[in-house]
Design a protein around this motif. Sequence first.
Motif, PDB file in Angstrom:
ATOM      1  N   GLN A  14      -6.428   1.284  -3.336  1.00 41.72           N
ATOM      2  CA  GLN A  14      -5.681   1.076  -2.110  1.00 41.72           C
ATOM      3  C   GLN A  14      -4.650   2.172  -1.937  1.00 41.72           C
ATOM      4  OE1 GLN A  14      -4.431  -3.011  -2.762  1.00 41.72           O
ATOM      5  NE2 GLN A  14      -5.583  -3.570  -0.932  1.00 41.72           N
ATOM      6  N   GLY A  15      -4.566   2.677  -0.744  1.00 43.65           N
ATOM      7  CA  GLY A  15      -3.588   3.690  -0.430  1.00 43.65           C
ATOM      8  C   GLY A  15      -2.268   3.056  -0.032  1.00 43.65           C
ATOM      9  N   TYR A  17      -0.392   2.501   3.301  1.00 47.20           N
ATOM     10  CA  TYR A  17      -0.498   2.583   4.757  1.00 47.20           C
ATOM     11  C   TYR A  17       0.795   3.146   5.329  1.00 47.20           C
ATOM     12  CZ  TYR A  17      -0.811   1.169   9.614  1.00 47.20           C
ATOM     13  OH  TYR A  17      -0.808   1.174  10.975  1.00 47.20           O
ATOM     14  N   GLY A  18       0.664   4.154   6.155  1.00 45.79           N
ATOM     15  CA  GLY A  18       1.825   4.766   6.790  1.00 45.79           C
ATOM     16  C   GLY A  18       2.481   5.857   5.973  1.00 45.79           C
ATOM     17  N   ASP A  20       1.881   8.849   5.696  1.00 47.68           N
ATOM     18  CA  ASP A  20       2.033  10.097   6.439  1.00 47.68           C
ATOM     19  C   ASP A  20       3.330  10.124   7.252  1.00 47.68           C
ATOM     20  OD1 ASP A  20       0.931   8.048   8.016  1.00 47.68           O
ATOM     21  OD2 ASP A  20       0.013   9.463   9.396  1.00 47.68           O
ATOM     22  N   GLU A  34      -0.092  -4.391   6.650  1.00 46.23           N
ATOM     23  CA  GLU A  34      -0.041  -3.346   7.661  1.00 46.23           C
ATOM     24  C   GLU A  34       0.638  -3.827   8.944  1.00 46.23           C
ATOM     25  OE1 GLU A  34      -2.699  -4.237   5.872  1.00 46.23           O
ATOM     26  OE2 GLU A  34      -3.538  -2.441   4.948  1.00 46.23           O
ATOM     27  N   VAL A  51       6.023   1.434   5.564  1.00 43.37           N
ATOM     28  CA  VAL A  51       4.744   1.575   4.866  1.00 43.37           C
ATOM     29  C   VAL A  51       4.309   0.219   4.335  1.00 43.37           C
ATOM     30  CG1 VAL A  51       5.159   3.994   4.235  1.00 43.37           C
ATOM     31  CG2 VAL A  51       5.856   2.184   2.673  1.00 43.37           C
ATOM     32  N   ALA A  52       3.020   0.119   4.025  1.00 44.41           N
ATOM     33  CA  ALA A  52       2.488  -1.135   3.494  1.00 44.41           C
ATOM     34  C   ALA A  52       1.526  -0.851   2.352  1.00 44.41           C
ATOM     35  CB  ALA A  52       1.776  -1.919   4.589  1.00 44.41           C
ATOM     36  N   THR A  53       1.535  -1.745   1.385  1.00 44.28           N
ATOM     37  CA  THR A  53       0.647  -1.622   0.234  1.00 44.28           C
ATOM     38  C   THR A  53      -0.699  -2.288   0.479  1.00 44.28           C
ATOM     39  OG1 THR A  53       1.555  -3.624  -0.778  1.00 44.28           O
ATOM     40  CG2 THR A  53       2.571  -1.513  -1.391  1.00 44.28           C
ATOM     41  N   GLY A  54      -0.800  -3.110   1.511  1.00 48.79           N
ATOM     42  CA  GLY A  54      -2.065  -3.757   1.825  1.00 48.79           C
ATOM     43  C   GLY A  54      -2.317  -5.046   1.072  1.00 48.79           C
ATOM     44  N   GLY A  59      -1.116  -0.045  -3.671  1.00 51.51           N
ATOM     45  CA  GLY A  59      -0.212   1.098  -3.605  1.00 51.51           C
ATOM     46  C   GLY A  59       0.420   1.531  -4.908  1.00 51.51           C
ATOM     47  N   TRP A  64       2.007   7.626  -4.950  1.00 50.87           N
ATOM     48  CA  TRP A  64       2.819   6.875  -3.987  1.00 50.87           C
ATOM     49  C   TRP A  64       4.192   6.571  -4.578  1.00 50.87           C
ATOM     50  CZ3 TRP A  64       0.355   8.403  -0.261  1.00 50.87           C
ATOM     51  CH2 TRP A  64      -1.021   8.266  -0.113  1.00 50.87           C
TER      52      TRP A  64
END
Length: 126
Positions: A14-15, A17-18, A20, A34, A51-54, A59, A64
């Motif tokens: 998992q990336g 989110y946000g 960037d 998200e 940002v979110a870890t999902g 994350g 990260w």
Amino acid sequence: KGEPKYCGPAGYAQGLYGADGLRRGYPVVLCEGEFDALAVAQEAGDLVAAVATGSTCGGRRDQWVRLLCTAPVVLVAFDADDPGEQAADWWLAALPTAKRAVPEGDPAAMLEAGADVRVWVEGGLA
């Protein structure tokens, strides 16, 4: 129990989110979901990066963590349930500038209920 809630193909992770939207020297609100990050960005995106870890365990990759360590403050806005508290504890230990910012449910639910998410973010930053 024992089965993963989320799974992906080999090599999947998992990336964040946000990610960037993170900028050096800019505060961050770290959310579980998200939609929570979108709610924070909508209401207080000029104050913080959202940002979110999902998920509660998402994350947690070195890239990260290193990136989040550049923020002057990271408001950890995970849910106040047991999994959310455990995940928040992990992030509070991993990030030297992390602070717990307990939402009323979660930021998306706060927005839906008419709560002032911006005021909540400002309170966390104070």
